[in-house]
Design an enzyme around this catalytic site. Sequence first.
Site, short mmCIF file in Angstrom:
data_model
loop_
_atom_site.label_atom_id
_atom_site.label_comp_id
_atom_site.label_asym_id
_atom_site.label_seq_id
_atom_site.Cartn_x
_atom_site.Cartn_y
_atom_site.Cartn_z
CB THR A 65 2.70 9.88 3.70
OG1 THR A 65 1.95 11.10 3.72
CG2 THR A 65 3.31 9.66 5.06
CG HIS A 97 -3.83 2.89 1.52
ND1 HIS A 97 -2.91 2.24 0.74
CD2 HIS A 97 -3.57 4.21 1.42
CE1 HIS A 97 -2.11 3.14 0.19
NE2 HIS A 97 -2.49 4.35 0.59
#
EC number: 2.5.1.78
Length: 161
Positions: A65, A97
């Site tokens: 992503t 994250h």
Amino acid sequence: MATAYHNLSDYDYESVPCGKDLRIGIAVAEWNHNITEPLMKGAIDTLLEHGVSADNIIVQHVPGTFELTYASAYLAEQHEVDAVIAIGCVVRGDTPHFDYICQGVTQGITQLNVDGFVPVIFGVLTTETMLQAEERAGGKHGNKGTEAAVTALKMAGLERI
């Protein structure tokens, strides 16, 4: 919850501009491909349904992503598209994250929209669980890819007004 009573795939067909002469780029993250592939299919099916030629849909896969911002800029600059749909899926885990990726891709896509002349549509699922992602990739909440394609057609049509 915004989707408690709404199917993301429900929209007024007549309110969507014809895509006959449009070129649409789709940047798709390979990470969580079990989610991003159905999202991509929903987007492509919707574009085709609204008149975009299959030859005018350019798909670029990227590893994750975070890479969607670069791929979206690449599609806008190198393929002369009328809009780009960025498709990804980030599911919260046990580390920060998730926050870094979501913040980075959101800021990146926002910056492309501010600085560029091609609309980049945020088709990124950011969910707490994989089940929530599945529900939005063809499950009980419809397909976010369909919604992103409708948005792309409407935004690409802004130049034609």
